[in-house]
Design a protein around this motif. Structure first.
Motif, PDB file in Angstrom:
ATOM      1  N   THR A  61       0.856  -1.180   0.000  1.00  0.00           N
ATOM      2  CA  THR A  61       0.000   0.000   0.000  1.00  0.00           C
ATOM      3  C   THR A  61       0.894   1.232   0.000  1.00  0.00           C
ATOM      4  O   THR A  61       2.118   1.119  -0.056  1.00  0.00           O
ATOM      5  CB  THR A  61      -0.920   0.030   1.237  1.00  0.00           C
ATOM      6  N   ASP A  62       0.301   2.410   0.093  1.00  0.00           N
ATOM      7  CA  ASP A  62       1.094   3.640   0.134  1.00  0.00           C
ATOM      8  C   ASP A  62       1.959   3.726   1.378  1.00  0.00           C
ATOM      9  O   ASP A  62       2.955   4.449   1.397  1.00  0.00           O
ATOM     10  CB  ASP A  62       0.170   4.869   0.081  1.00  0.00           C
ATOM     11  N   SER A  63       1.587   2.993   2.417  1.00  0.00           N
ATOM     12  CA  SER A  63       2.332   3.102   3.673  1.00  0.00           C
ATOM     13  C   SER A  63       2.764   1.758   4.244  1.00  0.00           C
ATOM     14  O   SER A  63       3.175   1.684   5.411  1.00  0.00           O
ATOM     15  CB  SER A  63       1.474   3.836   4.716  1.00  0.00           C
ATOM     16  N   SER A  64       2.703   0.696   3.435  1.00  0.00           N
ATOM     17  CA  SER A  64       3.116  -0.598   3.974  1.00  0.00           C
ATOM     18  C   SER A  64       3.576  -1.539   2.873  1.00  0.00           C
ATOM     19  O   SER A  64       3.222  -1.385   1.698  1.00  0.00           O
ATOM     20  CB  SER A  64       1.964  -1.246   4.749  1.00  0.00           C
ATOM     21  N   TYR A  65       4.357  -2.502   3.298  1.00  0.00           N
ATOM     22  CA  TYR A  65       4.834  -3.574   2.419  1.00  0.00           C
ATOM     23  C   TYR A  65       4.910  -4.838   3.252  1.00  0.00           C
ATOM     24  O   TYR A  65       5.395  -4.823   4.385  1.00  0.00           O
ATOM     25  CB  TYR A  65       6.222  -3.241   1.870  1.00  0.00           C
ATOM     26  N   TYR A  85       8.720  11.029  10.208  1.00  0.00           N
ATOM     27  CA  TYR A  85       8.305   9.827   9.476  1.00  0.00           C
ATOM     28  C   TYR A  85       8.983   8.617  10.120  1.00  0.00           C
ATOM     29  O   TYR A  85      10.202   8.618  10.339  1.00  0.00           O
ATOM     30  CB  TYR A  85       8.715   9.922   8.007  1.00  0.00           C
ATOM     31  N   ASN A 272       9.080   2.378  -1.771  1.00  0.00           N
ATOM     32  CA  ASN A 272       8.296   1.898  -2.904  1.00  0.00           C
ATOM     33  C   ASN A 272       8.355   2.842  -4.109  1.00  0.00           C
ATOM     34  O   ASN A 272       7.345   3.169  -4.726  1.00  0.00           O
ATOM     35  CB  ASN A 272       6.840   1.678  -2.477  1.00  0.00           C
ATOM     36  N   GLN A 274       9.268   6.049  -4.224  1.00  0.00           N
ATOM     37  CA  GLN A 274       8.987   7.467  -4.005  1.00  0.00           C
ATOM     38  C   GLN A 274       9.756   8.012  -2.809  1.00  0.00           C
ATOM     39  O   GLN A 274      10.014   7.284  -1.842  1.00  0.00           O
ATOM     40  CB  GLN A 274       7.482   7.678  -3.759  1.00  0.00           C
ATOM     41  N   VAL A 276       9.459   9.970   0.419  1.00  0.00           N
ATOM     42  CA  VAL A 276       8.310  10.178   1.294  1.00  0.00           C
ATOM     43  C   VAL A 276       8.346  11.536   1.977  1.00  0.00           C
ATOM     44  O   VAL A 276       7.323  12.207   2.101  1.00  0.00           O
ATOM     45  CB  VAL A 276       8.249   9.058   2.358  1.00  0.00           C
TER      46      VAL A 276
END
Length: 299
Positions: A61-65, A85, A272, A274, A276
């Protein structure tokens, strides 16, 4: 008579079938070319990691792997009017916590080096390229063994089993560190937390740096469980943290050992594909600074 003819006909058909089957088997074995599809997976990890990058199935997801070997969860918080962060990382093997290879006179943005190494998560390292002294150990190989001038800051030794320890270059040789199982060494500092306790005070700073800065730090909670923190700073939106405030953040996550990495314009968190956070260059422009090294998570 009719019955005999019918039996003869059945026998003839059976004979033809057997002859055809035998002929096909011979042709298949000695003449006919057959295309066989195979999938070859390459295991790029050094020791206990067994899943290859090609074979893994990940939920992203945008905030997890998350896959069978790596779990990363990103979160954001605000501390002292500063955007912070936090990456909570758990791996099945320390092989997935990596440092990019040693090179001389080579710098690149964190995101570029991360992409080149297919990193899932990355932060800037200790910027060893800015110094002419100090131990440099990468993947168990000693590339530089001269004691750095500010060795009182301590180095972060990362061992083969993934454990962390603060060491001091004037107390042990680089060769002995490798013999003891150190695979990577980070030499910036200072140590923020040791044995679960904060080791800096409100007056501690690196060189003549101002108290409120963008920061990068790494810490260990338990076996193969790490916390990586990056804070923005030097902007109207994000003030920046002092080293003591950074140590407080690290301790709040229950780390046993935490270490300060290169900060300021170098502080960059990549996930991922990008960037952050909002790294600053020169204190007035949102952009990445080229650095000599990264710490990253990948196969």
């Amino acid at each position: 008579m009719k019955f005999l003819k019918k039996r003869y006909a059945y026998a003839s058909v059976l004979s033809l079938l057997l002859t055809g089957s035998f002929s096909y088997s011979m042709l298949k074995t000695f003449v006919l070319a057959e295309t066989i599809s195979t999938v070859t997976t390459t295991n790029t990890s050094a020791n206990t990691a067994t899943a290859s990058k090609a074979a893994k199935t990940a939920t992203v997801t945008d905030s997890s792997y998350k896959d069978d070997n790596i779990s990363i969860n990103l979160s954001e918080t605000t501390v002292n009017n500063t955007q912070v962060y936090v990456a909570d990382v758990t791996v099945s093997s320390s092989d997935y916590l990596k440092k990019n290879s040693f090179g001389t006179n080579a710098t690149a943005k964190t995101s570029v080096t991360a992409a080149d190494n297919n990193a899932i998560l990355a932060v800037n390292g200790d910027y060893y390229g800015a110094n002419s002294s100090g131990y440099v150990i990468r993947n168990g190989v000693v590339y530089r063994d001269t004691v750095r001038e500010n060795s009182n800051n301590g180095d972060l030794a990362i061992y083969k089993d993934g454990s962390f320890k603060i060491i001091y270059e004037d107390q042990i040789t680089a060769e002995q560190l490798v013999n003891d199982g150190v695979v990577n060494l980070l030499a910036f500092g200072p140590a923020l937390v040791e044995n679960g306790e904060i080791t800096v005070d409100t007056n501690t700073e690196v060189g003549q740096a101002m108290a409120s800065n963008p920061r990068t730090a790494i810490g260990i909670i338990d076996e193969n469980h790490y916390i990586i923190v990056v804070s923005d700073g030097r902007t109207s939106e994000s003030k920046g943290l002092s080293l003591y405030q950074l140590a407080e953040v690290m301790k709040s996550y229950g780390v046993k050992t935490a270490y300060n990495l290169d900060g300021g314009g170098s502080s960059t968190l990549y996930f991922n594909g990008q960037v952050v956070n909002k790294p600053t260059t020169g204190g007035n422009k949102i952009s990445e600074r080229a650095v000599s090294d990264i710490v990253y998570i990948d196969y």
